[in-house]
Structures are given as structure tokens and as C-alpha cells.
Design a protein around this motif. Structure first.
Motif, short mmCIF file in Angstrom:
data_model
loop_
_atom_site.label_atom_id
_atom_site.label_comp_id
_atom_site.label_asym_id
_atom_site.label_seq_id
_atom_site.Cartn_x
_atom_site.Cartn_y
_atom_site.Cartn_z
N ASN A 71 0.84 -1.18 0.04
CA ASN A 71 0.08 -0.05 -0.10
C ASN A 71 0.80 1.23 0.13
N HIS A 72 1.99 1.25 0.07
CA HIS A 72 3.03 2.33 0.28
C HIS A 72 4.00 2.22 -0.80
N CYS A 73 3.96 1.69 -1.89
CA CYS A 73 4.81 1.62 -2.97
C CYS A 73 3.69 2.05 -4.17
N ASP A 74 4.34 2.57 -5.42
CA ASP A 74 3.48 2.81 -6.43
C ASP A 74 2.70 1.72 -7.00
N PRO A 75 1.42 2.27 -7.38
CA PRO A 75 0.38 1.06 -7.64
C PRO A 75 0.67 0.41 -8.99
N GLU A 76 0.26 -0.77 -8.83
CA GLU A 76 0.51 -1.86 -9.94
C GLU A 76 -0.12 -1.17 -11.08
N LYS A 119 0.47 -23.05 -10.90
CA LYS A 119 1.76 -22.43 -10.15
C LYS A 119 1.87 -21.18 -10.26
N ALA A 120 0.64 -20.41 -10.24
CA ALA A 120 0.46 -18.75 -10.39
C ALA A 120 1.39 -18.36 -9.50
N ASN A 121 1.69 -18.84 -8.29
CA ASN A 121 2.74 -18.53 -7.44
C ASN A 121 4.08 -17.86 -7.93
N MET A 122 4.34 -18.34 -9.24
CA MET A 122 5.63 -18.23 -9.51
C MET A 122 5.68 -16.72 -10.14
N LEU A 123 4.53 -16.19 -10.15
CA LEU A 123 4.38 -14.61 -10.61
C LEU A 123 5.28 -13.72 -9.61
N SER A 124 5.95 -12.74 -10.24
CA SER A 124 6.82 -11.79 -9.43
C SER A 124 5.71 -11.05 -8.40
N GLY A 125 4.52 -10.58 -9.03
CA GLY A 125 3.74 -9.76 -8.38
C GLY A 125 3.73 -8.46 -8.12
N HIS A 126 2.86 -7.75 -7.43
CA HIS A 126 2.87 -6.05 -7.29
C HIS A 126 4.08 -5.67 -6.74
N TYR A 127 4.28 -6.09 -5.42
CA TYR A 127 5.33 -5.42 -4.78
C TYR A 127 7.01 -5.64 -5.29
N GLN A 128 7.07 -6.86 -5.56
CA GLN A 128 8.41 -7.42 -6.18
C GLN A 128 8.76 -6.84 -7.46
N GLY A 129 7.58 -6.62 -8.25
CA GLY A 129 7.58 -6.17 -9.47
C GLY A 129 8.05 -4.76 -9.57
N ARG A 130 7.38 -3.79 -8.43
CA ARG A 130 7.80 -2.60 -8.11
C ARG A 130 9.21 -2.54 -8.02
N TYR A 137 5.59 -11.15 -16.70
CA TYR A 137 5.15 -9.86 -15.78
C TYR A 137 6.45 -9.16 -15.24
N SER A 138 7.44 -10.16 -14.82
CA SER A 138 8.79 -9.46 -14.36
C SER A 138 9.56 -8.97 -15.60
N ALA A 139 9.27 -9.55 -16.83
CA ALA A 139 10.11 -8.78 -18.03
C ALA A 139 9.61 -7.44 -18.32
N ILE A 140 8.09 -7.35 -18.09
CA ILE A 140 7.58 -6.01 -18.34
C ILE A 140 7.95 -4.95 -17.31
N CYS A 141 8.21 -5.53 -16.24
CA CYS A 141 8.52 -4.50 -14.93
C CYS A 141 9.93 -4.06 -15.26
N LEU A 142 10.90 -5.16 -15.69
CA LEU A 142 12.38 -4.79 -15.97
C LEU A 142 12.29 -3.79 -17.36
N ALA A 143 11.58 -4.05 -18.05
CA ALA A 143 11.72 -3.29 -19.46
C ALA A 143 11.38 -1.83 -19.08
#
Length: 213
Positions: A14-19, A36-47, A70-76
């Protein structure tokens, strides 16, 4: 996969940038449609990945293990103008989905998707000056991937390895399973490697940050 207290993790979320909206949809679709959807980086790790990439201002990124992108898009998000992210996914069935995800988030011109075994793809890559490498694939090969990429990373470049706290098992002396032992060995090998500076961030399931000297 979360090692932090749920209340603390919620506070951090809740205290980082929104997804971003495009990533929200990928996050939701991954949990609805993928095993195995838990392999997704997700909001906080993505930020976190996005922030590290923006700080590095990379021209070249390599990701080992794409999953749903997901993580590729965040890193890009941190790539400089004309920068490229190479991402490697072993499962050819994901190719159409991944291309759709990259197009929907407007990073398709910045990302080159490679389908196949990581070792073979890495061997064929001509680039030898990656700014960032993110390793998030088959866990028992993590150190092998590190050794394959270390000479392809520029001095001052960053290698990030995911899941290194392995659900908290690595620091629980009662856990002796093969995956846990593999992560302990990885962390110990990196800890004594004098080519690099290193630290572990207790983010989600543990991110090992490795800076090449």
C-alpha cells in the motif's frame, strides 16, 4: 512464497507505486488460468524490479525464465531509448500468450523472446555487456546460470536471483530437502565469490542482488 508477515506485506504493497493496469490484468489472468501462479513476481516485487532497472538505466537486460511475462515487463520499464530485454522461456506453449502480454503493455518492441533451453540460448547470444540479468527459472540450475552469464555482464552490472530464501527454509536447520540444500549451496557459493558484491533482500521469497566488480 511470502516470507514476510501478511500485515507487513500489505503495508508495503500500500505504500509503493500502484500496480499498472496492464500488469494488474496479467496478474489476475495468471492466477485464473495458470498452474503454479505463485511463480508470478507480483505487485511489490515487480515494483522492486522496476525501480532497480530505472536506477541502472540499462541498455541490455537478460531474463532467464519468463513465465507469463510480468517480471520482464517490469524490468523493461527502465530500459533506455533503444534498449532491449532478452527473455528466455523453455515452454513453447507460452509463446502466443507472452507476445500478447508484451503487446498489451506496449513493450513488444523492447523485448526479444527466446523459446528453448536456457543454456543453449545463452550460448548463442552475441551480447557480452548486459547491464542486468534476472535469474528466475529451474531452481537447481541457478548457480549454473550464474556461471554462464557472469562473463556476459559488464563491470558494475547487476545479477538478480529470485527465491533464494526459499519459503524461509534456507535458515531453518530442520529443512534438508534437495531444493532447500540447493539454495543454501547457491547462497554460500555467491557469498564467498570475490568477483562480486552481494546482498539478499527479504522481498517476497528472497532476492539475491549481485553486483559485478
Amino acid at each position: 512464497m511470502e516470507i514476510l508477515d501478511a500485515a507487513l506485506q500489505g503495508y508495503l504493497d500500500n505504500h509503493c507505486d500502484p500496480e499498472p493496469l496492464g500488469l494488474q490484468k496479467i496478474n489476475r489472468d495468471t492466477h485464473l488460468k495458470m498452474l503454479k501462479a505463485n511463480m508470478l513476481s507480483g505487485h511489490y516485487q515487480g515494483r522492486v524490479l522496476s525501480m532497480l532497472s530505472k536506477m541502472m538505466q540499462p541498455k541490455l537486460i537478460l531474463e532467464i525464465g519468463t513465465f507469463t511475462g510480468y517480471s520482464a515487463i517490469c524490468l523493461a520499464e527502465g530500459l533506455v531509448e533503444g534498449g532491449i530485454l532478452h527473455t528466455i522461456e523453455v515452454n513453447a506453449e507460452y509463446e502466443e500468450m507472452l507476445n500478447s502480454h508484451f503487446e498489451s503493455t506496449n513493450v513488444d518492441k523492447k523485448i526479444k523472446l527466446h523459446i528453448g533451453p536456457a543454456e543453449a540460448v545463452i550460448a548463442d547470444l552475441q551480447e557480452n555487456d548486459f547491464d542486468i540479468v534476472f535469474i528466475d527459472a529451474d531452481k537447481r540450475n541457478n548457480f549454473n546460470y550464474f556461471e554462464l552469464v557472469i562473463n556476459k555482464v559488464r563491470p558494475g552490472g547487476l545479477i538478480i536471483i529470485d527465491n533464494v530464501l526459499w519459503k524461509g527454509k534456507v535458515y531453518d536447520g530442520n529443512q534438508k530437502d534437495a531444493d532447500t540444500e540447493s539454495f543454501r549451496k547457491l547462497n554460500e557459493q555467491i557469498a564467498v565469490n570475490t568477483q562480486v558484491e552481494k546482498l539478499i533482500l527479504p522481498v517476497r521469497d528472497g532476492l539475491l542482488l549481485i553486483r559485478k566488480k
